[in-house]
Motif scaffolding. Structure first.
Motif, PDB file in Angstrom:
ATOM      1  N   ASP A 129       0.830  -1.214   0.000  1.00  0.00           N
ATOM      2  CA  ASP A 129       0.000   0.000   0.000  1.00  0.00           C
ATOM      3  C   ASP A 129       0.859   1.258   0.000  1.00  0.00           C
ATOM      4  N   ASP A 153      -5.700   1.424  -7.685  1.00  0.00           N
ATOM      5  CA  ASP A 153      -6.588   0.317  -7.338  1.00  0.00           C
ATOM      6  C   ASP A 153      -6.408  -0.896  -8.254  1.00  0.00           C
ATOM      7  N   ARG A 156      -4.794  -4.180  -6.683  1.00  0.00           N
ATOM      8  CA  ARG A 156      -5.734  -4.964  -5.882  1.00  0.00           C
ATOM      9  C   ARG A 156      -6.719  -5.711  -6.783  1.00  0.00           C
ATOM     10  N   PRO A 167      -9.643 -11.083  -0.154  1.00  0.00           N
ATOM     11  CA  PRO A 167      -9.338  -9.886   0.636  1.00  0.00           C
ATOM     12  C   PRO A 167      -9.025 -10.271   2.083  1.00  0.00           C
ATOM     13  N   THR A 182      -7.234   1.702  -1.511  1.00  0.00           N
ATOM     14  CA  THR A 182      -6.750   0.899  -2.632  1.00  0.00           C
ATOM     15  C   THR A 182      -5.730  -0.140  -2.181  1.00  0.00           C
ATOM     16  N   VAL A 184      -3.628  -3.243  -1.287  1.00  0.00           N
ATOM     17  CA  VAL A 184      -3.636  -4.680  -1.498  1.00  0.00           C
ATOM     18  C   VAL A 184      -3.527  -5.296  -0.109  1.00  0.00           C
ATOM     19  N   SER A 185      -4.619  -5.812   0.400  1.00  0.00           N
ATOM     20  CA  SER A 185      -4.634  -6.466   1.714  1.00  0.00           C
ATOM     21  C   SER A 185      -5.300  -7.812   1.482  1.00  0.00           C
ATOM     22  N   ILE A 186      -4.475  -8.832   1.301  1.00  0.00           N
ATOM     23  CA  ILE A 186      -4.983 -10.108   0.790  1.00  0.00           C
ATOM     24  C   ILE A 186      -4.401 -11.309   1.538  1.00  0.00           C
TER      25      ILE A 186
END
Lengths: 278, 278
Positions: A129, A153, A156, A167, A182, A184-186
């Motif tokens: 991020d 974004d 992601r 997610p 936006t 990327v939290s995965i």
């Protein structure tokens, strides 16, 4: 195992990343190297004490390394922090690897952050991020400049298309608030695909995204001061320190003593505080 | 079809919700009725012009209804806004149904929001949230009071356990920023389960969550003023108006003219602005 490459008499450093699978290690090394090349003489050499650059608990079941490099007086970079923690837990090995770039208050541009949290060979939490340093609701232009215009974004969006990726929602609501919309939290969960599939995803999907996001950060965020009034700079500093303080509490104060004992944990936390709460 | 229950000579109102499947309509009616019962004499009667309470385009292919009730002078409620839009598009019928409760600046407590966006009988976007009115990074106590202590994240956690439910990310980054980090922002996609399974999910899973979240809002947010300095109230008002202005632009200014033509759209938007930008 990869740890055999690093005998007891060689002092480990952050950049060694001895416990990471090769694609993750290569990605981190590439990102650090790209930062160093781009920022060049803006980065001062590390001045951390040796017992904070590398640390372990009494039994040696938990190990960690830290590297902090400050920016020069005329740089927008406050400091770059890299760290890894490796712990042999009853449930398996835990590896947490982080690289964060903090800017000072000559600019309000976002930070850069990448974090791997891995507690099994087939499952990995990834955060990638440019965390904002302003209230996005009050500053819609900031959102436009750093997030809409950069099409941030898309990273992601592309990653969550993979069937192995879902997610990820941090259990800490404060931590969630720190990230941009936006981020990327995965969770990457390869299941029967195993560690080979994980390596493939890191190589083919995560690495290009992380490198491109770093390029955007280097291009749009580090590049120079931004016009601000004096009060804005004061408020920005206050907000930065508050985020750092809370994040340190959530990420380290809560967990580090359990892995390393209170003495080692305090030493490491105090070393970070000298930079992040200054 | 359900529209046949409402002949041309009966003027439709917001609360009729003629195009919603029964479980969605019942939920909305229950939420409005719970608000009215709890707030009682704090709510003034609606004073919207008739041509804004119900509106349609020339061909009648798009219809909409709006209800706005202001809070009394001594209430923390600024106004409650309910609306629905129904449009027969070439791709199928679009239904957007919203219920939002806005508080005034005697309190900084969160708002209440529920929204259904349905463009097919088997797929539904649901937003359910107490959107914050402060920068959660600067006010961690606010996060604790309204989000941690109320365990608000449990609704999201429970709903995403269903195989038909996935997190939903609005295409507008500003809209994403408006929601709390505990927002239920989901797509319910029933696929082969069809409209019957959708009804079941609304009845068994969504309705209890929405009602409990409304109870939390009525109990913890509406209940009275909060201590603030005068400058905080001024800043709060400024932030509220900015959010309302941007949200109106994104949700209505961008889309309403296309569905209703510019004249009807302007009339409706101006009516809402009288409350939301005041």
């Amino acid at each position: 195992s990869s740890s055999s490459m690093y005998p007891q008499n060689k002092r480990l450093r952050f950049i060694d990343l001895p416990y990471l699978p090769t694609p993750q290690r290569n990605l981190m090394v590439d990102l650090v190297s790209k930062m160093e090349t781009s920022l060049g003489s803006q980065l001062l050499p590390s001045s951390l004490p040796l017992d904070v650059q590398y640390f372990e608990n009494e039994s040696g079941s938990s190990q960690g390394a830290l590297d902090i490099r400050s920016g020069t007086q005329d740089s927008t970079v406050d400091f770059i922090l890299g760290s890894w923690i490796h712990s042999k837990l009853p449930s398996g090995a835990l590896n947490i690897t982080t690289l964060t770039a903090y800017l000072n208050n000559t600019t309000d541009a976002p930070r850069f952050l990448i974090e791997f949290i891995q507690s099994s060979p087939t499952s990995l939490i990834l955060i990638l991020d440019l965390p904002p340093r302003k209230d996005l609701i009050l500053y819609p232009d900031y959102l436009t400049t750093f997030y809409n215009d950069t099409q941030l974004d898309r990273f992601r969006q592309q990653l969550v298309k993979l069937p192995e990726i879902q997610p990820y929602f941090s259990s800490s609501l404060y931590t969630r608030s720190v990230f941009s919309t936006t981020a990327v939290s995965i969770v990457i969960d390869c299941g029967t695909g195993g560690p080979d599939r994980m390596d493939e995803i890191i190589l083919d999907d995560v690495s290009p995204a992380a490198k491109e996001m770093l390029d955007i950060w280097l291009d749009k965020c580090v590049c120079g001061g931004r016009d601000m009034e004096e009060q804005e700079r004061v408020d920005l500093k206050k907000r930065d320190v508050l985020v750092n303080k809370k994040t340190l509490e959530i990420d380290l104060v809560a967990g580090l003593p359990r892995l390393f004992g209170p003495d080692v944990a305090n030493r490491v936390i105090e070393a970070i505080q000298k930079y992040s709460l200054a």
